[in-house]
Write a protein that holds these residues in place. Structure first.
Motif, PDB file in Angstrom:
ATOM      1  N   SER A 273       0.832  -1.200   0.000  1.00 30.97           N
ATOM      2  CA  SER A 273       0.000   0.000   0.000  1.00 30.97           C
ATOM      3  C   SER A 273       0.865   1.248   0.000  1.00 30.97           C
ATOM      4  N   VAL A 274       0.289   2.328  -0.445  1.00 26.77           N
ATOM      5  CA  VAL A 274       0.948   3.632  -0.395  1.00 26.77           C
ATOM      6  C   VAL A 274      -0.035   4.623   0.210  1.00 26.77           C
ATOM      7  N   SER A 306      10.409   0.877  -6.625  1.00 26.95           N
ATOM      8  CA  SER A 306      10.249   2.327  -6.644  1.00 26.95           C
ATOM      9  C   SER A 306       8.804   2.709  -6.899  1.00 26.95           C
ATOM     10  N   LEU A 307       8.536   3.950  -6.588  1.00 25.74           N
ATOM     11  CA  LEU A 307       7.219   4.538  -6.822  1.00 25.74           C
ATOM     12  C   LEU A 307       7.359   5.499  -7.998  1.00 25.74           C
ATOM     13  N   GLU A 308       6.528   5.316  -9.005  1.00 21.58           N
ATOM     14  CA  GLU A 308       6.562   6.229 -10.144  1.00 21.58           C
ATOM     15  C   GLU A 308       5.388   7.193 -10.021  1.00 21.58           C
ATOM     16  N   LEU A 309       5.691   8.479 -10.193  1.00 18.97           N
ATOM     17  CA  LEU A 309       4.632   9.479 -10.142  1.00 18.97           C
ATOM     18  C   LEU A 309       4.104   9.768 -11.545  1.00 18.97           C
ATOM     19  N   MET A 374       0.295   9.576  -7.813  1.00 19.88           N
ATOM     20  CA  MET A 374       1.090   8.354  -7.887  1.00 19.88           C
ATOM     21  C   MET A 374       0.596   7.515  -9.046  1.00 19.88           C
ATOM     22  N   LYS A 375       1.508   7.039  -9.832  1.00 14.11           N
ATOM     23  CA  LYS A 375       1.109   6.260 -11.010  1.00 14.11           C
ATOM     24  C   LYS A 375       1.202   4.761 -10.711  1.00 14.11           C
ATOM     25  N   SER A 376       2.371   4.304 -10.274  1.00 18.02           N
ATOM     26  CA  SER A 376       2.535   2.860 -10.085  1.00 18.02           C
ATOM     27  C   SER A 376       3.708   2.570  -9.155  1.00 18.02           C
ATOM     28  N   VAL A 386      -1.218   2.216  -9.216  1.00 11.26           N
ATOM     29  CA  VAL A 386      -1.843   2.728  -8.003  1.00 11.26           C
ATOM     30  C   VAL A 386      -3.230   3.219  -8.429  1.00 11.26           C
ATOM     31  N   LYS A 387      -4.233   2.448  -8.079  1.00  8.81           N
ATOM     32  CA  LYS A 387      -5.580   2.805  -8.573  1.00  8.81           C
ATOM     33  C   LYS A 387      -6.152   3.901  -7.694  1.00  8.81           C
TER      34      LYS A 387
END
Lengths: 387, 158
Positions: A273-274, A306-309, A374-376, A386-387
């Motif tokens: 989760s984010v 990583s988290l992609e924005l 947040m994208k994914s 990230v829905k």
């Protein structure tokens, strides 16, 4: 068998390898940068050092080691409290756009606990259902300032920091801290705590207690310099501070109880989760999928996590060592990574049944991020939206 | 006076390891602490009056370094404590239970209990080593024993 014999029998199992010799130690230590801890197979030595005792001539504020519940005073702030976005402005580099979100997930607190000559004010909290950031102002009860020459503002800490729900320690969790001086004109310094992967569903009340023990300063210790004992204890005592945590759920669950295939190996993701404050990944073992945290941790370190924005920016979730610092009004250092892995068997309170082993990875971001931005999340070759 | 390093390591490595383990609860960290402590002894310009003085310095340094490591909050690639315990060759079930019970104690009680029972230090010596008051040591010993449900009954302090 007397008590000492009993104890020694139990603890005689703790032995290092017979192969550890002075020659080996010397070679290992000299091959590292002199006096510096090395990063070995992904081992991470975070910031924070414990230096005990009193240097001759240093005034120490002393108190008995008793729980705050039996002593000390608690006061509530009179007058208006600062907005939480302003309190955390330097910590999370909050922009104008983010202020609305911050006000939604944070709240000013304003309670003060005074004990053993030290006044600790909980200025504010930012929390969601998995992460918590708390900012304190700490000052001497007599109003005298800390001497920044003797006690640098960015080197304050406590010997022990625990998070409790009632009388129960809420472990494991990821955590980090930093200290700085927001306003050198006043007598207080700021101390910020970050906790990750503490789930709202684990506790029934809307508050937790943060237990801070033995206030100290680490001047005289720099990375790479061997620590000398006997320096740094400033105030001895235990401050148990109540912190409100009723959180709005701003987190986004990306995966829950799903099996991923990572390079031919199956991994059971209990939860990924984010939230605006941080991220949390729990990997679990099942009857069919055995978990080796060592293997998984090693794998994670070598691959993309990583988290992609939406704007293309990538935020590493497994990075380490980089610090952020700023100069206006004081300096602060913060580890970019708050990363924990621990396999644990967490039993449900009141239930003797043990859950399967898990590994948890969690941390707070350096800044507040709108989930909408947040994208994914990338794990290896996988990209999870990230829905 | 400084002791010969080969002899020092052979004689005290397990003592330092046990003390560091009390705090780190992790074999890899405790081993690192042991190595760094011996190296610190080697590098220090301090002189020591006796072997006992050297040992006390080593223990104090190891304890402080272990606390340092622990302060990091987080670990990576560590064998968890529960898993490590399954590998330890306890002589009896009682010994294993006592070990587990002690390791469940809060750190500050654990280390005092360890120094008293394993290293056989007196309250005064423990107080000096940890740089706390004797009263503090006695309180921690008492509370530690209570939490152990009197597995280790009260002894004379000196």
């Amino acid at each position: 068998m007397n008590n000492r014999e009993k104890y020694k029998q139990a603890f005689s199992v703790l032995r290092v390898s017979d192969e550890m010799t002075w020659e080996q130690i010397k070679e290992y230590c000299e091959n590292s940068e002199k006096g510096k801890r090395t990063k070995r197979e992904g081992n991470f030595f975070g910031e924070g050092r414990t230096i005990f005792g009193m240097r001759a001539g240093v005034a120490v504020l002393c108190g008995c080691l008793v729980l705050l519940l039996t002593g000390g005073t608690i006061a509530y702030a009179a007058g208006a409290l600062k907005p939480v976005a302003e309190l955390f402005a330097k910590v999370f580099q909050i922009s104008e756009q983010e202020k609305g979100l911050v006000e939604k997930i944070g709240e000013p607190v304003g309670t003060t606990v005074t004990y053993a000559g030290l006044k600790i004010t909980t200025d504010g909290v930012i929390r969601d259902t998995e992460h918590l950031a708390v900012i304190f102002s700490i000052e001497r009860e007599d109003g005298k300032p800390f001497d920044p020459g003797k006690y640098p503002a960015d080197k304050w800490s406590f010997h022990s920091i625990e998070l409790q729900d009632g009388n129960v320690n809420m472990t494991p969790y990821a955590g980090s801290y930093l200290s700085y001086d927001e306003n050198p004109e006043d007598a207080a310094i700021q101390f910020v705590l970050f906790f990750s992967d503490i789930r709202q569903e684990w506790y029934d009340t809307n508050k937790v207690w943060i237990c801070l023990e033995d206030f100290q300063n680490y001047k005289g210790y720099d990375d790479g310099v061997l620590m000398e004992p006997g320096v740094g204890l400033y105030a001895e005592g235990l401050w148990r501070i109540e912190v409100p945590v009723k959180a709005k759920d701003t987190s986004v669950t990306i995966l829950e109880n799903e099996v991923l295939e990572l390079e031919g190996k199956e991994v059971q993701i209990e939860r990924l989760s984010v939230s605006p404050i941080g991220f949390s990944l729990t990997v679990a073992e099942t009857d069919k999928i055995k978990l080796s945290t060592t293997e998984f941790s090693a794998w994670l370190e070598k691959h993309d996590f990583s988290l992609e924005l939406e704007n293309g920016e990538r935020i590493s979730l497994s990075d380490s060592a980089d610090a952020v610092s700023w100069d206006e009004g004081g300096k602060g250092r913060r580890k970019k990574n708050s990363f924990v892995d621990s396999i644990m068997k967490r039993g449900v309170t009141g239930d003797e049944k043990e859950e399967m082993p898990k590994a948890q990875y969690a941390g707070t971001f350096e800044r507040i991020i709108e989930p909408g931005d947040m994208k994914s999340v990338h794990i290896g070759e996988l990209e999870l939206p990230v829905k | 006076m400084k002791m010969d390093m080969d002899i020092l390591v052979k004689k005290y490595k397990n003592h330092l390891y046990a003390a560091a383990f009390q705090i780190c609860k992790n074999a890899a960290d405790a081993e690192d602490v042991v190595q760094e402590t011996f190296f610190a002894y080697y590098m220090t310009e301090k002189s020591f009056e006796s072997e006992e003085h050297s040992k006390a310095w080593l223990l104090r340094t190891a304890i402080n370094k272990a606390k340092n490591v622990n302060r990091a909050f987080w670990r990576r690639n560590r064998v968890p404590f529960e898993e490590y315990m399954t590998e330890l060759p306890f002589e009896t079930a009682d010994a294993e239970e006592l070990f587990e019970d002690v390791m469940r104690l809060p750190e500050k009680y654990r280390i005092v209990i360890h120094l008293f029972y394993y290293e056989e230090y007196s309250v005064r010596e423990i107080a000096k080593l940890l740089e706390v008051s004797e009263g503090n040591v006695k309180v921690r010993l008492t509370r530690g024993r209570k939490l152990l449900k009197n597995r280790l009954m009260e002894d004379d302090y000196e």
